[in-house]
Design a protein around this motif. Sequence first.
Motif, short mmCIF file in Angstrom:
data_model
loop_
_atom_site.label_atom_id
_atom_site.label_comp_id
_atom_site.label_asym_id
_atom_site.label_seq_id
_atom_site.Cartn_x
_atom_site.Cartn_y
_atom_site.Cartn_z
N LEU A 65 13.61 -0.59 6.57
CA LEU A 65 14.68 -1.81 6.33
C LEU A 65 15.93 -1.23 6.07
CD1 LEU A 65 12.28 -4.33 4.31
CD2 LEU A 65 13.13 -4.41 6.58
N GLU A 66 15.97 -0.02 5.22
CA GLU A 66 17.27 0.31 5.01
C GLU A 66 18.03 0.93 6.21
OE1 GLU A 66 17.82 1.83 0.41
OE2 GLU A 66 16.94 3.09 1.50
N ALA A 67 17.20 1.77 6.94
CA ALA A 67 17.77 2.22 8.29
C ALA A 67 18.35 1.09 9.13
CB ALA A 67 16.56 3.00 8.89
N MET A 68 18.05 0.09 8.97
CA MET A 68 18.42 -1.22 9.75
C MET A 68 19.96 -1.40 9.58
SD MET A 68 15.43 -3.68 10.08
CE MET A 68 13.63 -3.17 10.29
N ARG A 119 5.95 -14.63 14.70
CA ARG A 119 4.92 -13.34 14.66
C ARG A 119 3.86 -13.82 13.76
NH1 ARG A 119 5.68 -10.51 19.37
NH2 ARG A 119 7.89 -9.78 19.62
N GLY A 120 4.01 -14.77 13.01
CA GLY A 120 2.99 -15.17 12.27
C GLY A 120 2.91 -14.38 10.54
N TRP A 121 3.95 -13.75 10.55
CA TRP A 121 4.10 -13.20 9.07
C TRP A 121 4.63 -14.01 8.11
CZ3 TRP A 121 2.23 -8.29 8.66
CH2 TRP A 121 2.37 -7.29 9.87
N MET A 122 3.88 -14.10 6.92
CA MET A 122 4.57 -14.64 5.88
C MET A 122 5.15 -13.82 4.92
SD MET A 122 3.98 -18.16 5.79
CE MET A 122 4.49 -18.40 4.18
N VAL A 123 6.40 -13.76 5.20
CA VAL A 123 7.52 -13.01 4.29
C VAL A 123 8.30 -13.92 3.36
CG1 VAL A 123 9.07 -11.06 4.33
CG2 VAL A 123 7.32 -11.04 5.71
N GLU A 143 -3.78 -3.63 0.17
CA GLU A 143 -4.90 -2.60 0.59
C GLU A 143 -5.18 -2.47 1.99
OE1 GLU A 143 -9.39 -1.15 -0.85
OE2 GLU A 143 -8.58 -3.12 -1.48
N THR A 144 -5.03 -3.75 2.53
CA THR A 144 -5.43 -3.65 4.15
C THR A 144 -4.16 -3.73 4.94
OG1 THR A 144 -5.06 -6.37 3.86
CG2 THR A 144 -7.25 -5.45 3.59
N MET A 145 -3.01 -3.13 4.55
CA MET A 145 -1.96 -3.10 5.42
C MET A 145 -1.83 -1.64 5.72
SD MET A 145 1.95 -4.64 4.67
CE MET A 145 3.23 -4.56 5.97
N SER A 146 -1.99 -1.34 7.13
CA SER A 146 -2.10 -0.15 7.31
C SER A 146 -0.62 0.43 7.88
CB SER A 146 -2.92 0.17 8.64
OG SER A 146 -2.45 -0.45 9.80
N ARG A 147 -0.38 1.80 8.25
CA ARG A 147 0.88 2.38 8.69
C ARG A 147 1.40 1.56 10.15
NH1 ARG A 147 3.83 7.02 9.10
NH2 ARG A 147 5.40 6.70 10.52
N GLU A 148 0.35 1.24 10.77
CA GLU A 148 0.55 0.43 12.10
C GLU A 148 1.29 -0.73 11.66
OE1 GLU A 148 1.14 -0.45 15.97
OE2 GLU A 148 0.83 1.59 15.03
N HIS A 149 0.56 -1.47 10.83
CA HIS A 149 1.03 -2.83 10.36
C HIS A 149 2.45 -2.71 9.86
CE1 HIS A 149 -3.23 -4.20 9.66
NE2 HIS A 149 -3.14 -4.47 10.77
N VAL A 150 2.82 -1.45 9.00
CA VAL A 150 4.15 -1.48 8.58
C VAL A 150 5.16 -1.07 9.68
CG1 VAL A 150 5.86 0.16 7.18
CG2 VAL A 150 3.36 -0.49 6.31
N ASP A 151 4.86 -0.37 10.73
CA ASP A 151 5.68 -0.01 11.76
C ASP A 151 5.81 -1.65 12.56
OD1 ASP A 151 5.72 2.41 11.01
OD2 ASP A 151 4.19 3.18 12.49
N LEU A 194 5.41 -4.58 11.47
CA LEU A 194 6.35 -5.51 10.52
C LEU A 194 8.05 -5.22 10.72
CD1 LEU A 194 6.98 -7.89 8.40
CD2 LEU A 194 6.02 -6.15 6.79
N ALA A 195 8.20 -3.93 10.58
CA ALA A 195 9.50 -3.72 10.80
C ALA A 195 10.31 -3.76 12.08
CB ALA A 195 9.95 -2.04 10.30
N ARG A 196 9.57 -3.52 13.04
CA ARG A 196 9.88 -3.94 14.46
C ARG A 196 10.09 -5.37 14.54
NH1 ARG A 196 6.25 -0.11 16.34
NH2 ARG A 196 4.73 -1.81 16.81
N ASP A 197 9.27 -6.26 13.80
CA ASP A 197 9.45 -7.65 14.02
C ASP A 197 10.58 -8.32 13.24
OD1 ASP A 197 7.10 -7.52 15.87
OD2 ASP A 197 5.91 -8.60 14.15
N ILE A 198 10.72 -7.54 12.06
CA ILE A 198 12.07 -7.91 11.34
C ILE A 198 13.30 -7.69 12.03
CG2 ILE A 198 13.43 -7.68 9.20
CD1 ILE A 198 10.59 -7.04 7.67
N GLU A 199 13.36 -6.56 12.67
CA GLU A 199 14.45 -6.09 13.37
C GLU A 199 14.77 -7.21 14.41
OE1 GLU A 199 16.93 -2.18 14.36
OE2 GLU A 199 14.87 -1.99 14.32
#
Length: 458
Positions: free
Chosen positions: A350-353, A392-396, A417-425, A427-432
Amino acid sequence: MTTPSEINAAAALYGNRFVTQEVPSREFPDVGMTAVDAMRLVAEDLALEGEPGRNLATFVTTWMEPEAQRIIAENLHRNFIDHAEYPRTAEIEQRCIRMLADLFHAPGETTGARTQGSSEAIMLGALSLKWNWRTRRQAEGGSTDRPNLVFGGDVHVVWEKFCRYFDVEPRIVPLQRGKYTIGPGDVAPHIDENTIGVAAVLGTTFTGHRDDIVGINDLLVQLKQERGLDVPLHIDGASGGFVWPFLYPDSPWDFRLEQVRSINVSGHKFGLVYPGIGWLIFREVSDLAPDLVFMENYLGKTDSTFTLNFSTGSAMVLAQYYNLVRYGRQGYTYIMRNMQENARLLGDKLEAMGRFELIGRDEEQLPLVAFRLTGDHPYNEFDIAWQLSAERGWMVPAYTMPPDAHDVTIMRALVKETMSREHVDTLARDIEDACTTLAAKGGAHESERARMVVGPGH
């Protein structure tokens, strides 16, 4: 023309009768339906709800291991309060209380209770503060008609509920822009001989930080020594009580501090149990006001009870014990560190954006990312929340901070616990992508933005 009986017969043979029929929703049904029809009716309603794995607003556990799910399913019929019939379940509750008291560094023999969640635990803990204060005031010959409770604007709404329901004056310390927790200097002006206690938060709902618990404790110790005011400190560890012992084990906030007399924690948050379990732990047995304890014998044996709820299921107590023995300190530490690492990774992305400011990422914090827009944009945080949900169906969630920081809007992504590295990647793309889309179209439609105003979650 097809008759109703033929339609029902065909539906029973080929599919769901509610494909074309209106479902029961207003009047009590005259007749029932088959078990299959009822199951499909409920399942099709639930199919319209959100995906728990993409709900980054809620702190509540949305996944447990299959073995834990089996324990829950096999014990849904047990009424926890019936200790005569289910004595081993009562013993398991006491094991959990002793284990949590040990985790929170209780100095000796203590007591506590399981509750439906931290809301009930807070009500009970605060009631004990009020009753004990009243006893002290009566012994001093003082008035007991104007009790007050001191806490910050960063608390959960249940603290204000307690004050309203049980006739206690709330002395709420307002927040400030850039300062979203409270400390001793904020609390001191509000304390007097009618203060039943101070409540401090370990892991706020808004930004995931903690109040200056050490500083508040030191203030209360000083007041006791210099003015004779023995004001207890209650720790609202609804979220942080299962985080700080494992991520920040050397950070004192619990019974290591002299004035901390009671702690609540939600098993169904970072305790990793499904909804329906909370805990209240007292420093010592004497911290539980005896007038709150009732004795009853109409379930087959004489038992003491001091919870607000009476009949309740045993399943989540057993599920909590399963987690405590399944993971232990090492397992909980491993899980919490994984969540923390993914939160840091998401924060970096997020900071890198170049669009967002992270809130207090270098401080002790729950495994989450609290962030807000910087600079000028044709959209705001509510627009981003709507775009992520709609596309994208994210609730943020996006929400405004409490007074006096109510002009600040932030977003919060809870890493579970269920949020994997792939999910993080992803989500970040979807936010951008959401920001790019919003920049091109000038923000979300005003009606949609209003619909998507989401509070900080529970």
